[in-house]
Write a protein that holds these residues in place. Structure first.
Motif, mmCIF file in Angstrom:
data_model
loop_
_atom_site.group_PDB
_atom_site.id
_atom_site.type_symbol
_atom_site.label_atom_id
_atom_site.label_comp_id
_atom_site.label_asym_id
_atom_site.label_seq_id
_atom_site.Cartn_x
_atom_site.Cartn_y
_atom_site.Cartn_z
ATOM 1 N N SER A 169 -3.512 0.987 -5.748
ATOM 2 C CA SER A 169 -3.975 2.364 -5.937
ATOM 3 C C SER A 169 -5.492 2.453 -5.976
ATOM 4 O O SER A 169 -6.057 3.548 -6.001
ATOM 5 C CB SER A 169 -3.401 2.951 -7.231
ATOM 6 O OG SER A 169 -3.891 2.266 -8.358
ATOM 7 N N ARG A 209 -4.436 7.801 2.554
ATOM 8 C CA ARG A 209 -3.441 8.418 1.681
ATOM 9 C C ARG A 209 -3.713 8.077 0.215
ATOM 10 O O ARG A 209 -3.634 8.942 -0.671
ATOM 11 C CB ARG A 209 -2.050 7.926 2.101
ATOM 12 C CG ARG A 209 -0.886 8.425 1.258
ATOM 13 C CD ARG A 209 0.407 8.028 1.936
ATOM 14 N NE ARG A 209 1.563 8.255 1.069
ATOM 15 C CZ ARG A 209 2.108 7.332 0.293
ATOM 16 N NH1 ARG A 209 1.593 6.103 0.283
ATOM 17 N NH2 ARG A 209 3.149 7.608 -0.452
ATOM 18 N N ILE A 210 -4.060 6.825 -0.048
ATOM 19 C CA ILE A 210 -4.377 6.399 -1.414
ATOM 20 C C ILE A 210 -5.658 7.073 -1.902
ATOM 21 O O ILE A 210 -5.727 7.550 -3.045
ATOM 22 C CB ILE A 210 -4.518 4.867 -1.465
ATOM 23 C CG1 ILE A 210 -3.148 4.210 -1.261
ATOM 24 C CG2 ILE A 210 -5.111 4.420 -2.796
ATOM 25 C CD1 ILE A 210 -3.212 2.702 -1.101
ATOM 26 N N LEU A 254 0.814 -1.214 0.000
ATOM 27 C CA LEU A 254 0.000 0.000 0.000
ATOM 28 C C LEU A 254 0.850 1.268 0.000
ATOM 29 O O LEU A 254 0.537 2.244 -0.690
ATOM 30 C CB LEU A 254 -0.937 0.003 1.207
ATOM 31 C CG LEU A 254 -2.033 -1.069 1.237
ATOM 32 C CD1 LEU A 254 -2.860 -0.947 2.502
ATOM 33 C CD2 LEU A 254 -2.934 -0.963 0.011
ATOM 34 N N HIS A 314 2.645 2.001 -3.447
ATOM 35 C CA HIS A 314 1.793 1.937 -4.633
ATOM 36 C C HIS A 314 2.100 3.077 -5.590
ATOM 37 O O HIS A 314 2.448 4.187 -5.193
ATOM 38 C CB HIS A 314 0.324 2.003 -4.221
ATOM 39 C CG HIS A 314 -0.188 3.418 -4.072
ATOM 40 N ND1 HIS A 314 0.048 4.184 -2.951
ATOM 41 C CD2 HIS A 314 -0.903 4.200 -4.928
ATOM 42 C CE1 HIS A 314 -0.507 5.363 -3.110
ATOM 43 N NE2 HIS A 314 -1.087 5.410 -4.282
ATOM 44 N N ARG A 315 1.976 2.786 -6.852
ATOM 45 C CA ARG A 315 2.072 3.790 -7.906
ATOM 46 C C ARG A 315 0.972 3.507 -8.913
ATOM 47 O O ARG A 315 0.881 2.395 -9.441
ATOM 48 C CB ARG A 315 3.430 3.737 -8.612
ATOM 49 C CG ARG A 315 4.618 4.112 -7.731
ATOM 50 C CD ARG A 315 4.588 5.593 -7.356
ATOM 51 N NE ARG A 315 5.777 5.965 -6.603
ATOM 52 C CZ ARG A 315 5.900 5.843 -5.296
ATOM 53 N NH1 ARG A 315 4.889 5.322 -4.600
ATOM 54 N NH2 ARG A 315 7.005 6.204 -4.670
ATOM 55 N N ALA A 316 0.132 4.475 -9.149
ATOM 56 C CA ALA A 316 -0.949 4.285 -10.115
ATOM 57 C C ALA A 316 -0.362 4.119 -11.516
ATOM 58 O O ALA A 316 0.405 4.958 -11.982
ATOM 59 C CB ALA A 316 -1.912 5.469 -10.073
ATOM 60 N N GLN A 346 -6.393 9.812 -5.123
ATOM 61 C CA GLN A 346 -7.400 9.683 -6.186
ATOM 62 C C GLN A 346 -8.153 10.989 -6.416
ATOM 63 O O GLN A 346 -8.954 11.088 -7.342
ATOM 64 C CB GLN A 346 -8.407 8.586 -5.813
ATOM 65 C CG GLN A 346 -7.802 7.200 -5.652
ATOM 66 C CD GLN A 346 -8.769 6.221 -4.993
ATOM 67 O OE1 GLN A 346 -9.907 6.569 -4.670
ATOM 68 N NE2 GLN A 346 -8.324 4.995 -4.793
#
Length: 454
Positions: A283, A376-377, A31, A34-36, A381
């Motif tokens: 993500s 945070r994720i 988590l 993560h990188r979108a 968004q």
């Protein structure tokens, strides 16, 4: 003897805390790093988004508009609505009217042929400026006609939608009615499928209740356990899932769904048989802002565990034994702390209390880290979420203690449960391919549709 028991409880709870730390750390690592992934338009396959509706969920209108405004070059939305009189029809119409110059919506009320007829739904063109360079996003809305008695109504709807999709669609995406997607949700979900070894991808949900009823907080705590388990065991969430159309066709998934209670369990089995990977997309931790009471939270958790027990029966005994061992040890330890103090056994009370404290603090810290990572994720968004520290935060310790009791009750009930009431419909579930719809009931409000009975 009592002192030995106290020391055993201390080391047992310390060991359980260490095990939880290792498992949660693996999920936190994913988590936090993560990188979108967003692919170029020319690399993205044609997508069909499938949405099954029964009743008017509170977030349905906004969720529909978000789906219609995905920044994706070539996709169409296929919606199956429970009946001609279902209140979801009005919301679908309103969502389309509210998206003036953003979507084209057709209504298919025929049977398997999917013939398009007028149903009072307007059609307008889609703006390429807002949604990408691809042209029109067509939304197909149809009423569920073939209500199979050997599966859930949701699976009946999916079977009908699969029959409407032609071979030009390379990827099928499942979305829940309460999904609040962001503009690049579809791109991020589909992007990993560029790897031919991956057969399906999925996100997960994180509850960020608006009001913070105790039931909402208990569900939030229990869901954290679910997120870790689903990541480590590769259990998909059907509310945000993409699968290759070729896998659906070649695995016979359509026929499997005619005998299934849910969609994500059979998808996991189909991928495993074909030796394809299932990829969690970190993500896509999706915010769910709904509140619920304790009764609903218990029903929700029981139903989720029932689906796990149905489609992961081989691993269920170990999961059941471990969960009961951890939670019952913790509860008994808390009780013995009080008993020892009242009886004057201070040394024993110390060991019992130390074990309970180690486990409690560990679980609290791990949950806070998961909550921080998920929020945070969600903020990345472009979504707003309330701060971690507030009135809800003060209730979390009580919610964690209460979640232990509810989790024990839910996992025991899920082990022996045969009849499930889901969205007002009663089903008998005896196995992954042994499902009977007993009573369709009536469409109820979302907070009343998840009851279960033995």
């Amino acid at each position: 003897m009592l002192l030995q028991t106290a020391m055993f409880a201390f080391w047992a709870l310390t060991g359980f805390a260490a095990g939880n730390t290792v498992c949660t750390a693996l999920t936190l690592f994913v988590l936090f790093r993560h990188r979108a992934t967003v692919s170029a338009d020319e690399d993205l396959p044609r997508v069909a988004v499938l949405l099954c509706l029964r009743g008017a969920d509170p977030s349905l209108a906004g969720g529909l508009r978000r789906l219609m405004h995905q920044r994706y070059p070539d996709f169409e939305i296929f919606i199956a609505i429970d009946s001609d009189t279902d209140p979801a029809w009005e919301i679908v119409n309103q969502a389309n009217d509210g998206s003036s110059h953003t979507a084209s919506l057709t209504s298919a009320l025929g049977g398997e042929s999917g013939s398009q007829v007028s149903c009072g739904v307007s059609s307008v063109s889609r703006s390429s400026d807002a949604l990408g360079p691809s042209g029109a996003c067509i939304v197909h809305a149809s009423t569920l006609r073939d209500r199979l008695k050997t599966c859930s109504l949701k699976c009946s709807s999916l079977v009908q939608l699969l029959d409407q999709i032609d071979d030009s669609f390379e990827v099928l995406v499942l979305a829940d009615s309460d999904l609040e997607s962001h503009p690049t949700w579809l791109r991020e979900l589909v992007a990993p499928l560029a790897d031919p070894r991956i057969g399906a991808t999925f996100g997960n949900r994180w509850f960020v209740p608006t009001i913070g009823w105790m039931g909402s907080l208990v569900r939030q705590v229990c869901n954290a356990i679910g997120v870790v388990t689903m990541h480590l065991k590769q259990i998909p969430w059907g509310g945000s899932l993409a699968i290759r159309a070729s896998v659906v066709k070649e695995s016979g998934l359509r026929e499997t769904l005619t005998r299934s209670i849910v969609d994500d369990g059979p998808i996991r089995v189909a991928l495993k048989k074909r030796r394809l990977k299932l990829r969690f997309v970190p993500s896509l931790m999706m915010a769910n802002r709904e509140d619920c009471d304790l009764r609903f939270a218990h029903s929700f958790l029981t139903r989720q565990l029932k689906w796990t027990r149905t489609y992961m029966s081989a691993g269920w005994p170990a999961m059941l034994v471990y969960t009961l061992a951890v939670l019952c040890t913790y509860l008994v330890t808390l009780v013995l702390v009080v008993v020892c103090l009242f009886q004057g056994f201070n040394t024993e009370a110390y060991w019992f209390a130390a074990g309970a404290m180690v486990y409690s603090v560990t679980v609290m810290v791990l949950w806070l880290l998961l909550d921080f990572a998920a929020r945070r994720i969600i903020r990345a968004q472009g979504e707003s979420v309330p701060g971690m520290f507030g009135m809800q935060f003060l209730k979390i310790p009580a919610a964690m203690l209460l979640s232990v009791v509810i989790h024990i009750s839910a996992i025991i009930r899920a082990t022996f449960l045969r009849r499930v009431v889901w969205r007002g419909v009663t089903y008998e579930v005896r196995g992954p391919s042994d499902v009977r719809m007993l009573d369709e009931g009536t469409i109820q409000s979302p907070l009343d549709t998840s009851n279960v009975s033995l």
